[in-house]
Motif scaffolding. Sequence first.
Motif, PDB file in Angstrom:
ATOM      1  N   LEU A  67       0.813  -1.222   0.000  1.00 54.81           N
ATOM      2  CA  LEU A  67       0.000   0.000   0.000  1.00 54.81           C
ATOM      3  C   LEU A  67       0.842   1.266   0.000  1.00 54.81           C
ATOM      4  O   LEU A  67       0.309   2.363   0.106  1.00 54.81           O
ATOM      5  CB  LEU A  67      -0.944  -0.013   1.202  1.00 54.81           C
ATOM      6  CG  LEU A  67      -1.977  -1.137   1.202  1.00 54.81           C
ATOM      7  CD1 LEU A  67      -2.821  -1.087   2.465  1.00 54.81           C
ATOM      8  CD2 LEU A  67      -2.853  -1.072  -0.040  1.00 54.81           C
ATOM      9  N   LYS A  68       2.161   1.094  -0.096  1.00 53.57           N
ATOM     10  CA  LYS A  68       3.106   2.225  -0.112  1.00 53.57           C
ATOM     11  C   LYS A  68       2.984   3.087   1.137  1.00 53.57           C
ATOM     12  O   LYS A  68       3.039   4.320   1.069  1.00 53.57           O
ATOM     13  CB  LYS A  68       2.945   3.042  -1.388  1.00 53.57           C
ATOM     14  CG  LYS A  68       3.283   2.251  -2.636  1.00 53.57           C
ATOM     15  CD  LYS A  68       3.141   3.082  -3.889  1.00 53.57           C
ATOM     16  CE  LYS A  68       3.575   2.330  -5.117  1.00 53.57           C
ATOM     17  NZ  LYS A  68       2.702   1.320  -5.606  1.00 53.57           N
ATOM     18  N   ILE A  69       2.790   2.418   2.275  1.00 54.77           N
ATOM     19  CA  ILE A  69       2.825   3.093   3.571  1.00 54.77           C
ATOM     20  C   ILE A  69       4.284   3.101   3.983  1.00 54.77           C
ATOM     21  O   ILE A  69       4.865   2.055   4.283  1.00 54.77           O
ATOM     22  CB  ILE A  69       1.958   2.360   4.624  1.00 54.77           C
ATOM     23  CG1 ILE A  69       0.497   2.380   4.180  1.00 54.77           C
ATOM     24  CG2 ILE A  69       2.133   2.989   5.999  1.00 54.77           C
ATOM     25  CD1 ILE A  69      -0.426   1.539   5.045  1.00 54.77           C
ATOM     26  N   ASP A  70       4.894   4.267   3.931  1.00 58.97           N
ATOM     27  CA  ASP A  70       6.335   4.375   4.162  1.00 58.97           C
ATOM     28  C   ASP A  70       6.741   4.217   5.617  1.00 58.97           C
ATOM     29  O   ASP A  70       7.833   3.762   5.908  1.00 58.97           O
ATOM     30  CB  ASP A  70       6.850   5.730   3.641  1.00 58.97           C
ATOM     31  CG  ASP A  70       6.675   5.857   2.138  1.00 58.97           C
ATOM     32  OD1 ASP A  70       6.783   4.846   1.434  1.00 58.97           O
ATOM     33  OD2 ASP A  70       6.409   6.986   1.682  1.00 58.97           O
ATOM     34  N   LYS A  71       5.874   4.614   6.526  1.00 57.90           N
ATOM     35  CA  LYS A  71       6.253   4.592   7.933  1.00 57.90           C
ATOM     36  C   LYS A  71       5.430   3.562   8.676  1.00 57.90           C
ATOM     37  O   LYS A  71       4.202   3.686   8.772  1.00 57.90           O
ATOM     38  CB  LYS A  71       6.066   5.982   8.558  1.00 57.90           C
ATOM     39  CG  LYS A  71       6.948   6.209   9.729  1.00 57.90           C
ATOM     40  CD  LYS A  71       8.380   6.011   9.313  1.00 57.90           C
ATOM     41  CE  LYS A  71       9.355   6.346  10.373  1.00 57.90           C
ATOM     42  NZ  LYS A  71      10.693   5.940  10.066  1.00 57.90           N
ATOM     43  N   TYR A  72       6.088   2.563   9.170  1.00 61.48           N
ATOM     44  CA  TYR A  72       5.437   1.560   9.995  1.00 61.48           C
ATOM     45  C   TYR A  72       6.394   1.126  11.090  1.00 61.48           C
ATOM     46  O   TYR A  72       7.579   0.974  10.883  1.00 61.48           O
ATOM     47  CB  TYR A  72       4.936   0.361   9.191  1.00 61.48           C
ATOM     48  CG  TYR A  72       5.945  -0.256   8.255  1.00 61.48           C
ATOM     49  CD1 TYR A  72       6.763  -1.308   8.662  1.00 61.48           C
ATOM     50  CD2 TYR A  72       6.075   0.207   6.951  1.00 61.48           C
ATOM     51  CE1 TYR A  72       7.690  -1.873   7.804  1.00 61.48           C
ATOM     52  CE2 TYR A  72       7.003  -0.350   6.092  1.00 61.48           C
ATOM     53  CZ  TYR A  72       7.793  -1.393   6.515  1.00 61.48           C
ATOM     54  OH  TYR A  72       8.715  -1.945   5.658  1.00 61.48           O
ATOM     55  N   PHE A  73       5.832   1.016  12.271  1.00 62.78           N
ATOM     56  CA  PHE A  73       6.589   0.610  13.450  1.00 62.78           C
ATOM     57  C   PHE A  73       6.017  -0.730  13.908  1.00 62.78           C
ATOM     58  O   PHE A  73       4.843  -0.815  14.249  1.00 62.78           O
ATOM     59  CB  PHE A  73       6.445   1.645  14.570  1.00 62.78           C
ATOM     60  CG  PHE A  73       6.963   3.009  14.208  1.00 62.78           C
ATOM     61  CD1 PHE A  73       8.314   3.300  14.299  1.00 62.78           C
ATOM     62  CD2 PHE A  73       6.091   4.004  13.772  1.00 62.78           C
ATOM     63  CE1 PHE A  73       8.794   4.559  13.975  1.00 62.78           C
ATOM     64  CE2 PHE A  73       6.561   5.264  13.448  1.00 62.78           C
ATOM     65  CZ  PHE A  73       7.921   5.546  13.542  1.00 62.78           C
ATOM     66  N   MET A  74       6.861  -1.765  13.900  1.00 64.50           N
ATOM     67  CA  MET A  74       6.409  -3.101  14.274  1.00 64.50           C
ATOM     68  C   MET A  74       7.156  -3.580  15.509  1.00 64.50           C
ATOM     69  O   MET A  74       8.268  -3.145  15.785  1.00 64.50           O
ATOM     70  CB  MET A  74       6.633  -4.077  13.120  1.00 64.50           C
ATOM     71  CG  MET A  74       5.861  -3.704  11.871  1.00 64.50           C
ATOM     72  SD  MET A  74       5.901  -4.949  10.564  1.00 64.50           S
ATOM     73  CE  MET A  74       7.613  -5.372  10.443  1.00 64.50           C
ATOM     74  N   GLY A  75       6.535  -4.477  16.235  1.00 62.33           N
ATOM     75  CA  GLY A  75       7.154  -5.020  17.440  1.00 62.33           C
ATOM     76  C   GLY A  75       7.255  -4.002  18.561  1.00 62.33           C
ATOM     77  O   GLY A  75       8.149  -4.065  19.394  1.00 62.33           O
TER      78      GLY A  75
END
Length: 167
Positions: A67-75
């Motif tokens: 989806l071209k979501i550039d900013k994602y924070f996981m964990g």
Amino acid sequence: MIPKIVLTDIDGVWTDGGMYYDQGNNEWKKFNTSDSWGVAMCRAFGIEVVVVTGENTEIVKRRCEKLKIDKYFMGVSDKLLVIEAYLKSKNISWSEVAYIGDDINDIKLMQMVGIKGTPNNGIKFIKQMADIVTEKNGGEGAFREFVEKILLSNYSYTEILSKLGSL
């Protein structure tokens, strides 16, 4: 108010909260393609979408990249700490942020943002805090509905569709 950023949890918002495992080492999550239109609407109005989730899976990364979501924070165990630093780096205040979450680990962020949302099946305490409770449950297009409700508080549906280039 149109936010500068829409923050979103994944499990319980973009998914039904279920975690599916096969007899091998494979994990499955079902996403609703309707939510991708929520991302498109945000993009059309210059609103950044940021994912923040306690899960750390390749599945979430792949969905964000698609989806071209550039900013994602996981964990992330402390969502507030991570997002506070991110907003500071962007010089954005909490009042300019919307967030949709569904459970206990979303409470701290919900208390800070300008617009609070939850899917219809969010926990009772979150629903009481929320400005927007979607009619849809998590995994059924709740993120899209959240975005639509924010935009419809400022624009007509025709204006939204026009901005998307759909008319």
